[in-house]
Design a protein around this motif. Structure first.
Motif, PDB file in Angstrom:
ATOM      1  N   THR A 209       0.713  -1.074   0.091  1.00 30.12           N
ATOM      2  CA  THR A 209      -0.128   0.017   0.199  1.00 30.12           C
ATOM      3  C   THR A 209       0.454   1.127   0.175  1.00 30.12           C
ATOM      4  OG1 THR A 209      -0.455   0.215   2.509  1.00 30.12           O
ATOM      5  CG2 THR A 209      -2.282  -1.189   1.220  1.00 30.12           C
ATOM      6  N   GLY A 210       1.998   1.441   0.135  1.00 31.08           N
ATOM      7  CA  GLY A 210       2.932   2.549   0.105  1.00 31.08           C
ATOM      8  C   GLY A 210       2.628   3.023   1.187  1.00 31.08           C
ATOM      9  N   ALA A 211       2.405   2.026   2.138  1.00 35.85           N
ATOM     10  CA  ALA A 211       2.693   2.616   4.193  1.00 35.85           C
ATOM     11  C   ALA A 211       3.759   3.713   3.751  1.00 35.85           C
ATOM     12  CB  ALA A 211       2.520   2.048   5.374  1.00 35.85           C
ATOM     13  N   ASP A 212       3.736   5.159   5.068  1.00 35.00           N
ATOM     14  CA  ASP A 212       4.497   5.551   5.102  1.00 35.00           C
ATOM     15  C   ASP A 212       5.439   5.246   6.359  1.00 35.00           C
ATOM     16  OD1 ASP A 212       3.692   8.914   4.678  1.00 35.00           O
ATOM     17  OD2 ASP A 212       2.087   7.594   4.937  1.00 35.00           O
ATOM     18  N   PHE A 213       5.044   4.861   6.803  1.00 36.43           N
ATOM     19  CA  PHE A 213       5.720   4.209   8.213  1.00 36.43           C
ATOM     20  C   PHE A 213       5.288   2.718   8.401  1.00 36.43           C
ATOM     21  CE2 PHE A 213       8.678   3.989  11.894  1.00 36.43           C
ATOM     22  CZ  PHE A 213       9.582   4.733  11.877  1.00 36.43           C
ATOM     23  N   ILE A 214       6.219   2.163   8.936  1.00 37.36           N
ATOM     24  CA  ILE A 214       5.587   0.204   9.691  1.00 37.36           C
ATOM     25  C   ILE A 214       5.977   0.097  11.169  1.00 37.36           C
ATOM     26  CG2 ILE A 214       5.106  -0.627   7.324  1.00 37.36           C
ATOM     27  CD1 ILE A 214       7.473  -2.516   8.048  1.00 37.36           C
ATOM     28  N   PHE A 215       5.596  -1.220  11.627  1.00 46.68           N
ATOM     29  CA  PHE A 215       6.044  -1.541  13.158  1.00 46.68           C
ATOM     30  C   PHE A 215       5.799  -3.197  13.038  1.00 46.68           C
ATOM     31  CE2 PHE A 215       5.248   3.206  14.094  1.00 46.68           C
ATOM     32  CZ  PHE A 215       6.155   3.299  14.728  1.00 46.68           C
ATOM     33  N   ILE A 216       6.507  -3.551  12.749  1.00 45.84           N
ATOM     34  CA  ILE A 216       6.806  -5.139  13.051  1.00 45.84           C
ATOM     35  C   ILE A 216       7.809  -5.669  14.503  1.00 45.84           C
ATOM     36  CG2 ILE A 216       6.621  -5.534  10.499  1.00 45.84           C
ATOM     37  CD1 ILE A 216       9.370  -6.601  10.517  1.00 45.84           C
ATOM     38  N   PRO A 217       7.289  -6.272  15.048  1.00 47.94           N
ATOM     39  CA  PRO A 217       7.904  -7.155  16.959  1.00 47.94           C
ATOM     40  C   PRO A 217       9.575  -7.813  15.902  1.00 47.94           C
ATOM     41  CG  PRO A 217       6.100  -8.520  15.723  1.00 47.94           C
ATOM     42  CD  PRO A 217       5.994  -7.784  14.860  1.00 47.94           C
ATOM     43  N   GLU A 218       9.688  -8.203  15.197  1.00 53.97           N
ATOM     44  CA  GLU A 218      10.609  -8.833  14.901  1.00 53.97           C
ATOM     45  C   GLU A 218      12.269  -7.611  14.361  1.00 53.97           C
ATOM     46  OE1 GLU A 218       8.616  -9.571  13.106  1.00 53.97           O
ATOM     47  OE2 GLU A 218       8.611 -11.230  12.385  1.00 53.97           O
ATOM     48  N   LYS A 219      11.632  -6.341  14.344  1.00 53.33           N
ATOM     49  CA  LYS A 219      13.023  -5.786  14.584  1.00 53.33           C
ATOM     50  C   LYS A 219      12.287  -4.203  14.559  1.00 53.33           C
ATOM     51  CE  LYS A 219      15.065  -3.994  10.121  1.00 53.33           C
ATOM     52  NZ  LYS A 219      16.561  -3.820  11.270  1.00 53.33           N
ATOM     53  N   PRO A 220      12.463  -3.940  16.035  1.00 55.17           N
ATOM     54  CA  PRO A 220      11.790  -2.909  16.894  1.00 55.17           C
ATOM     55  C   PRO A 220      12.740  -1.691  16.076  1.00 55.17           C
ATOM     56  CG  PRO A 220      12.982  -4.499  18.141  1.00 55.17           C
ATOM     57  CD  PRO A 220      12.789  -5.174  17.698  1.00 55.17           C
ATOM     58  N   ARG A 221      12.460  -0.222  15.758  1.00 51.65           N
ATOM     59  CA  ARG A 221      12.602   0.613  15.391  1.00 51.65           C
ATOM     60  C   ARG A 221      13.703   1.420  16.215  1.00 51.65           C
ATOM     61  NH1 ARG A 221      11.861   2.061  10.507  1.00 51.65           N
ATOM     62  NH2 ARG A 221       9.945   1.427   9.931  1.00 51.65           N
ATOM     63  N   LYS A 222      14.911   1.972  16.122  1.00 57.40           N
ATOM     64  CA  LYS A 222      16.148   2.392  16.671  1.00 57.40           C
ATOM     65  C   LYS A 222      14.698   3.411  18.154  1.00 57.40           C
ATOM     66  CE  LYS A 222      19.012   2.481  13.144  1.00 57.40           C
ATOM     67  NZ  LYS A 222      18.352   3.174  11.899  1.00 57.40           N
ATOM     68  N   ASP A 223      16.039   3.357  18.838  1.00 57.36           N
ATOM     69  CA  ASP A 223      15.897   3.890  20.064  1.00 57.36           C
ATOM     70  C   ASP A 223      15.157   5.458  19.878  1.00 57.36           C
ATOM     71  OD1 ASP A 223      16.575   2.221  21.645  1.00 57.36           O
ATOM     72  OD2 ASP A 223      18.588   2.802  22.162  1.00 57.36           O
ATOM     73  N   ASN A 224      14.918   6.515  18.908  1.00 48.37           N
ATOM     74  CA  ASN A 224      15.249   7.569  18.601  1.00 48.37           C
ATOM     75  C   ASN A 224      13.729   7.159  17.200  1.00 48.37           C
ATOM     76  OD1 ASN A 224      16.264   6.357  16.031  1.00 48.37           O
ATOM     77  ND2 ASN A 224      16.666   8.365  15.286  1.00 48.37           N
ATOM     78  N   TRP A 225      13.777   5.890  17.404  1.00 45.61           N
ATOM     79  CA  TRP A 225      12.007   6.001  16.015  1.00 45.61           C
ATOM     80  C   TRP A 225      10.745   6.745  15.798  1.00 45.61           C
ATOM     81  CZ3 TRP A 225       7.046   5.522  17.638  1.00 45.61           C
ATOM     82  CH2 TRP A 225       6.481   5.334  19.287  1.00 45.61           C
ATOM     83  N   ARG A 226      10.705   7.837  17.053  1.00 43.34           N
ATOM     84  CA  ARG A 226       9.732   8.839  17.226  1.00 43.34           C
ATOM     85  C   ARG A 226       9.517   9.452  15.925  1.00 43.34           C
ATOM     86  NH1 ARG A 226       9.382   6.592  21.959  1.00 43.34           N
ATOM     87  NH2 ARG A 226       7.631   6.426  23.175  1.00 43.34           N
ATOM     88  N   GLU A 227      11.485   9.691  16.634  1.00 45.86           N
ATOM     89  CA  GLU A 227      12.268  11.634  15.738  1.00 45.86           C
ATOM     90  C   GLU A 227      11.970  11.130  14.179  1.00 45.86           C
ATOM     91  OE1 GLU A 227      13.102   9.903  18.436  1.00 45.86           O
ATOM     92  OE2 GLU A 227      12.839  12.349  19.397  1.00 45.86           O
ATOM     93  N   GLU A 228      12.652   9.568  13.655  1.00 42.69           N
ATOM     94  CA  GLU A 228      12.436   8.983  12.659  1.00 42.69           C
ATOM     95  C   GLU A 228      10.825   9.438  11.829  1.00 42.69           C
ATOM     96  OE1 GLU A 228      13.473   4.555  12.033  1.00 42.69           O
ATOM     97  OE2 GLU A 228      14.511   5.507  10.489  1.00 42.69           O
TER      98      GLU A 228
END
Ligand code: ATP
Length: 368
Positions: A209-228
């Motif tokens: 769908t060309g989403a802007d951002f995703i979150f999955i369990p296996e690969k948590p975002r870096k600590d700065n995921w909010r800013e990213e």
């Protein structure tokens, strides 16, 4: 005539009816009598009219039906030996010693346990005086074959589980609908999809769908995921995008193992000091499971159902219980417990925050 029983267990998934149809008809084609066990392991334990002989026409039209028409259930009794003894008694009373089970890793674990225990269950029936040794002679071994029905695509060792492409199609359809209203109002949507330990649905839906951002369990975002996330969304908005779609799997975590919830993401996007977007949450829930199977799942269910009947007829007491998989477009047989153990290792790695290991254990589509 050899009697083969077919059952569905655990959470339902689109394509399970296609499996039952294929197994029933292939069994008849191979000169066997097919039986269906209704209500998963509950039917095996309770027996009676929950174990029914099937004819060719009984499964007519099943390929395009959603859910599982023979029912499924969680069954506590099957965790106990007494329940499995009742199950063995019910199978033998119908003359059945071959079983095909379509379900998730829990159901397949139960199946393997049942098969391993079968010789001692038979001994117990003999010791109880319920059957003589001669009567039990044809039933010394139970052949079991597993098929993976799951919308999450969470079983290791197979490229696709039966039902996952239907769920993915449903998610994409729902996001298409949401996108129309999102861009009309210039809104952001946080969409929660299923997947406690497996981000396949979120990842593939994000791509599709060309989403802007995703979150999955296996690969948590870096600590700065909010800013990213905020800087990516802001960048897209500056490019003229009038809608924002963030997809979050149920089991999304941060690097410390804390749950990331849709509410947290929504608050961030809506924060007046930040992006200040009019943001809504949509939890797709059981819509993802419902409806008919897409063509791919019907094809997979049919080809794997045919292979399952062949496998159960060829199985010997020496061969390990197998699960039917698909690898690089080929229908193959794999050792069932290996697949289940690998799946559990991924879940364990996520729970103990060993995310690199979880990623390494995942199939190639999850690689960087
Ligand atoms: P899903 O992934 O959709 O939840 P599943 O097959 O993993 O599907 P479970 O609820 O784990 O679903 O298992 C379904 C049923 O299988 C259980 O209710 C139980 O009857 C049986 N079962 C699961 N694990 C075992 C086990 N270790 N021993 C005996 N029976 C089991």
């Amino acid at each position: 005539r050899k009697k083969i029983a077919i059952m569905t267990s655990g959470g339902d998934s689109p394509g399970m009816n296609g499996v039952v149809r294929a197994c029933v008809r292939m069994a008849i084609h191979m000169g066997c009598d097919p039986y269906c066990i209704y209500e998963g392991y509950e039917g095996l334990v309770r027996g009676g009219n929950l174990i029914r002989k099937m004819e060719w026409h009984d499964v007519r039209g099943w390929l395009s039906e959603g859910g599982t028409l023979i029912g499924t259930a969680r069954c506590m009794a099957f965790f106990e030996r007494a329940g499995r003894l009742a199950a063995a008694r019910n199978l033998i009373s119908q003359g059945i010693d071959a079983l095909i089970i379509c379900g998730g890793d829990g159901s397949l674990t139960g199946a393997d346990r049942f098969r391993a225990e079968w010789p001692t269950l038979i001994e117990e029936l003999e010791a109880n005086g319920e059957y003589t040794a001669d009567q039990l002679a044809p039933y010394r071994h139970l052949n079991i074959v597993g098929l993976v029905g799951s919308i999450d695509n969470d079983l290791s060792g197979t490229d696709a589980t039966i039902g996952c492409y239907s769920a993915l199609a449903r998610i994409c359809y729902a996001i298409d609908l949401i996108e129309a209203t999102a861009s009309s109002h210039s809104r952001a949507f946080v969409i929660e999809v299923m997947g406690r330990h497996c981000g396949w649905l979120a990842l593939m839906a994000g791509i599709a769908t060309g989403a802007d951002f995703i979150f999955i369990p296996e690969k948590p975002r870096k600590d700065n995921w909010r800013e990213e996330m905020c800087s990516i969304v802001e960048h897209h908005r500056k490019q003229g995008k009038r809608k924002t779609i963030v997809i979050i799997a149920e089991g999304a975590l941060d690097r410390e193992g804390n749950k990331i919830t849709p509410e947290m993401v929504k608050d961030l996007l809506a924060d007046k000091k930040g992006l200040g977007l009019d943001t809504r949450i949509t939890t797709l829930g059981h819509v993802q499971r419902g409806g008919t199977a897409v063509a791919y799942d019907r094809m997979l269910a049919t080809l794997q159902g045919v292979e399952a009947v062949k496998a159960v007829l060829e199985a010997t007491p020496e061969t390990p219980t197998c699960v039917i998989a698909i690898n690089e477009n080929k229908i193959v047989r794999k050792p069932l417990m290996q697949a289940v153990q690998d799946t559990k290792r991924v879940a364990k790695a996520i729970e103990s925050q060993e995310f690199d290991q979880a990623m390494a254990l995942r199939d190639t589509e999850f690689s960087e």
